[in-house]
Design a protein around this motif. Structure first.
Motif, mmCIF file in Angstrom:
data_model
loop_
_atom_site.group_PDB
_atom_site.id
_atom_site.type_symbol
_atom_site.label_atom_id
_atom_site.label_comp_id
_atom_site.label_asym_id
_atom_site.label_seq_id
_atom_site.Cartn_x
_atom_site.Cartn_y
_atom_site.Cartn_z
ATOM 1 N N THR A 1 9.513 -0.592 -2.797
ATOM 2 C CA THR A 1 8.696 -0.892 -3.970
ATOM 3 C C THR A 1 9.013 0.138 -5.050
ATOM 4 O O THR A 1 9.564 1.204 -4.766
ATOM 5 C CB THR A 1 7.197 -0.887 -3.610
ATOM 6 N N GLY A 2 8.666 -0.167 -6.281
ATOM 7 C CA GLY A 2 9.063 0.667 -7.397
ATOM 8 C C GLY A 2 8.367 1.999 -7.475
ATOM 9 O O GLY A 2 8.943 2.987 -7.922
ATOM 10 N N THR A 3 7.099 2.047 -7.048
ATOM 11 C CA THR A 3 6.324 3.284 -7.130
ATOM 12 C C THR A 3 5.567 3.487 -5.822
ATOM 13 O O THR A 3 4.371 3.213 -5.729
ATOM 14 C CB THR A 3 5.333 3.237 -8.314
ATOM 15 N N PRO A 4 6.255 3.943 -4.775
ATOM 16 C CA PRO A 4 5.583 4.130 -3.481
ATOM 17 C C PRO A 4 4.567 5.260 -3.543
ATOM 18 O O PRO A 4 4.790 6.272 -4.204
ATOM 19 C CB PRO A 4 6.736 4.471 -2.529
ATOM 20 N N GLU A 5 3.434 5.087 -2.871
ATOM 21 C CA GLU A 5 2.367 6.081 -2.847
ATOM 22 C C GLU A 5 1.908 6.293 -1.412
ATOM 23 O O GLU A 5 1.477 5.350 -0.740
ATOM 24 C CB GLU A 5 1.165 5.615 -3.683
ATOM 25 N N ALA A 6 1.985 7.513 -0.925
ATOM 26 C CA ALA A 6 1.536 7.828 0.427
ATOM 27 C C ALA A 6 0.047 7.543 0.583
ATOM 28 O O ALA A 6 -0.714 7.569 -0.382
ATOM 29 C CB ALA A 6 1.824 9.292 0.752
ATOM 30 N N GLY A 7 -0.366 7.275 1.830
ATOM 31 C CA GLY A 7 -1.788 7.114 2.118
ATOM 32 C C GLY A 7 -2.284 5.689 2.008
ATOM 33 O O GLY A 7 -3.493 5.466 1.847
ATOM 34 N N GLY A 8 -1.382 4.714 2.113
ATOM 35 C CA GLY A 8 -1.776 3.319 1.942
ATOM 36 C C GLY A 8 -2.376 2.690 3.186
ATOM 37 O O GLY A 8 -2.465 3.302 4.247
ATOM 38 N N VAL A 9 -2.769 1.440 3.047
ATOM 39 C CA VAL A 9 -3.398 0.698 4.149
ATOM 40 C C VAL A 9 -2.324 0.200 5.110
ATOM 41 O O VAL A 9 -1.137 0.170 4.807
ATOM 42 C CB VAL A 9 -4.229 -0.481 3.612
ATOM 43 N N GLY A 10 -2.759 -0.226 6.299
ATOM 44 C CA GLY A 10 -1.870 -0.791 7.297
ATOM 45 C C GLY A 10 -1.667 -2.285 7.109
ATOM 46 O O GLY A 10 -2.438 -2.953 6.407
ATOM 47 N N PHE A 11 -0.632 -2.805 7.766
ATOM 48 C CA PHE A 11 -0.307 -4.224 7.638
ATOM 49 C C PHE A 11 -1.436 -5.113 8.143
ATOM 50 O O PHE A 11 -1.843 -6.067 7.467
ATOM 51 C CB PHE A 11 0.985 -4.520 8.404
ATOM 52 N N MET A 12 -1.959 -4.839 9.325
ATOM 53 C CA MET A 12 -3.027 -5.668 9.873
ATOM 54 C C MET A 12 -4.300 -5.572 9.032
ATOM 55 O O MET A 12 -5.035 -6.542 8.891
ATOM 56 C CB MET A 12 -3.311 -5.277 11.321
ATOM 57 N N ASP A 13 -4.551 -4.382 8.465
ATOM 58 C CA ASP A 13 -5.707 -4.240 7.564
ATOM 59 C C ASP A 13 -5.552 -5.141 6.344
ATOM 60 O O ASP A 13 -6.518 -5.756 5.883
ATOM 61 C CB ASP A 13 -5.847 -2.787 7.106
ATOM 62 N N LEU A 14 -4.326 -5.220 5.832
ATOM 63 C CA LEU A 14 -4.085 -6.077 4.668
ATOM 64 C C LEU A 14 -4.267 -7.541 5.022
ATOM 65 O O LEU A 14 -4.912 -8.292 4.272
ATOM 66 C CB LEU A 14 -2.679 -5.836 4.115
ATOM 67 N N LEU A 15 -3.726 -7.977 6.153
ATOM 68 C CA LEU A 15 -3.887 -9.382 6.553
ATOM 69 C C LEU A 15 -5.366 -9.732 6.710
ATOM 70 O O LEU A 15 -5.805 -10.808 6.272
ATOM 71 C CB LEU A 15 -3.144 -9.670 7.850
ATOM 72 N N LYS A 16 -6.114 -8.849 7.340
ATOM 73 C CA LYS A 16 -7.543 -9.108 7.522
ATOM 74 C C LYS A 16 -8.259 -9.193 6.181
ATOM 75 O O LYS A 16 -9.130 -10.062 5.978
ATOM 76 C CB LYS A 16 -8.163 -8.005 8.388
ATOM 77 N N ALA A 17 -7.890 -8.316 5.253
ATOM 78 C CA ALA A 17 -8.533 -8.314 3.933
ATOM 79 C C ALA A 17 -8.194 -9.583 3.156
ATOM 80 O O ALA A 17 -9.055 -10.158 2.480
ATOM 81 C CB ALA A 17 -8.104 -7.077 3.148
ATOM 82 N N ILE A 18 -6.929 -10.021 3.231
ATOM 83 C CA ILE A 18 -6.535 -11.272 2.568
ATOM 84 C C ILE A 18 -7.351 -12.435 3.109
ATOM 85 O O ILE A 18 -7.875 -13.268 2.349
ATOM 86 C CB ILE A 18 -5.030 -11.530 2.754
ATOM 87 N N ASP A 19 -7.483 -12.496 4.422
ATOM 88 C CA ASP A 19 -8.235 -13.602 5.028
ATOM 89 C C ASP A 19 -9.706 -13.539 4.652
ATOM 90 O O ASP A 19 -10.345 -14.574 4.428
ATOM 91 C CB ASP A 19 -8.062 -13.558 6.546
ATOM 92 N N THR A 20 -10.243 -12.330 4.543
ATOM 93 C CA THR A 20 -11.644 -12.170 4.138
ATOM 94 C C THR A 20 -11.884 -12.758 2.748
ATOM 95 O O THR A 20 -12.857 -13.481 2.517
ATOM 96 C CB THR A 20 -12.036 -10.680 4.150
ATOM 97 N N VAL A 21 -10.973 -12.464 1.825
ATOM 98 C CA VAL A 21 -11.108 -12.977 0.461
ATOM 99 C C VAL A 21 -10.928 -14.490 0.428
ATOM 100 O O VAL A 21 -11.753 -15.230 -0.129
ATOM 101 C CB VAL A 21 -10.105 -12.293 -0.488
ATOM 102 N N CYS A 22 -9.844 -14.961 1.019
ATOM 103 C CA CYS A 22 -9.507 -16.384 0.910
ATOM 104 C C CYS A 22 -10.494 -17.274 1.653
ATOM 105 O O CYS A 22 -10.744 -18.416 1.242
ATOM 106 C CB CYS A 22 -8.099 -16.630 1.429
#
Length: 286
Positions: free
Chosen positions: A224-245
């Motif tokens: 990615t163009g501007t990587p930033e340490a301390g981000g979320v995990g992959f499974m956390d992101l999938l769960k969050a996407i499903d929560t919203v959708c």
């Protein structure tokens, strides 16, 4: 009516008339402030998607059970941000007019403004759910108001206070955080804490859902163009996407900021593909 693209995201080859979700690429990175190359993201995601199955074991759903149309990349003007944004707005308007959900794949994050301002015309009470490492709340960056560093601020110019909900944020200038804290946006730093309560409060309110993939930790997503340490995990992101959708009335959405040239292993592109697949399927749950 939009024409079918020659190369489509896997499982997204329905007829336009039958589709409820329409993909399109916005290969633009003219305001990138650090590492350019996100213009190659949409094409890379399409090509790499054929390394995936259409079936998701996470959701027990399959893309082939739904009608999704991929209209391909827009041929955007690289010399003018305003012209490029107008072209994105035109594609978004066509999809909205036909009663379908626009799903944009960027490109740098500025492309969100081109789609969002068209969605705002149809849904003036729209709320934004924004996953990102960065605030994107500068009023300008190096004198430029149409910048990927200012994209959410430009959206705020339209919707005002109380309509923007930010998660995963961990980078930005101090004035951006201060400005948000004054009540202009609802910012949740570092994680997705508070997401469940946010989506419950929105209920059937129309939502524009925008994901900057650098919300992920760079150990998972270095491309990615501007990587930033301390981000979320992959499974956390999938769960969050499903929560919203699953809970919100998502009327338009996007995924941005894959820069495939900065991860020669191809892992970041593979991650982006899986995020897009899960995002599409989660939208179909609703």
């Amino acid at each position: 009516m939009l024409e079918k693209n020659i190369e489509t995201f896997i499982g997204c080859d329905a007829e336009y008339e039958d589709a409820s979700i329409v993909l399109f690429g916005a290969p633009f990175d003219s305001t990138t402030s650090y590492r350019p190359g996100t213009r190659f993201g949409p094409k890379a995601i399409r090509g790499e998607s054929y390394g995936l199955e259409t079936y998701s074991p996470y959701l027990d759903m399959d893309l082939t059970d739904y009608s999704v149309f991929d209209s391909g990349d827009i041929e955007l003007s690289m010399g003018s941000s305003e012209i490029a944004l107008n072209q994105i707005s035109e594609r978004t308007a066509t999809i909205l007019e036909d009663g379908k959900i626009p799903f944009m794949i960027g490109g740098e994050h500025l492309v969100t403004f081109g789609a969002f301002r068209e969605v705002f015309k149809k849904y003036p009470d729209i709320h934004i759910i924004h996953f990102d490492a960065h605030t994107d709340l500068r009023d300008e960056y190096l004198g430029v108001k149409l910048s990927h560093a200012a994209v959410i601020r430009r959206c705020w110019d339209l919707v005002g206070d109380g309509h923007i909900h930010q998660f995963g944020i961990r980078s930005g200038d101090r004035p951006e955080f201060v400005w948000s804290k004054e009540g202009h946006t609802d910012m949740h730093k570092f994680t997705f804490d508070g997401l469940k309560e946010t989506v419950e409060s929105l209920k059937d309110t129309p939502v524009y859902f925008t994901i900057d993939l650098d919300v992920l930790d760079p150990s998972i997503f270095p491309g990615t163009g501007t990587p930033e340490a301390g981000g979320v995990g992959f499974m956390d992101l999938l769960k969050a996407i499903d929560t919203v959708c699953s809970s919100c009335n998502v009327v338009a959405c996007d995924v941005n900021e894959l820069c495939p040239t900065y991860d020669q292993s191809g892992v970041s592109t593979a991650v982006a593909c899986k995020v897009v697949r899960e995002f599409i399927l989660s939208l179909n749950k609703k």
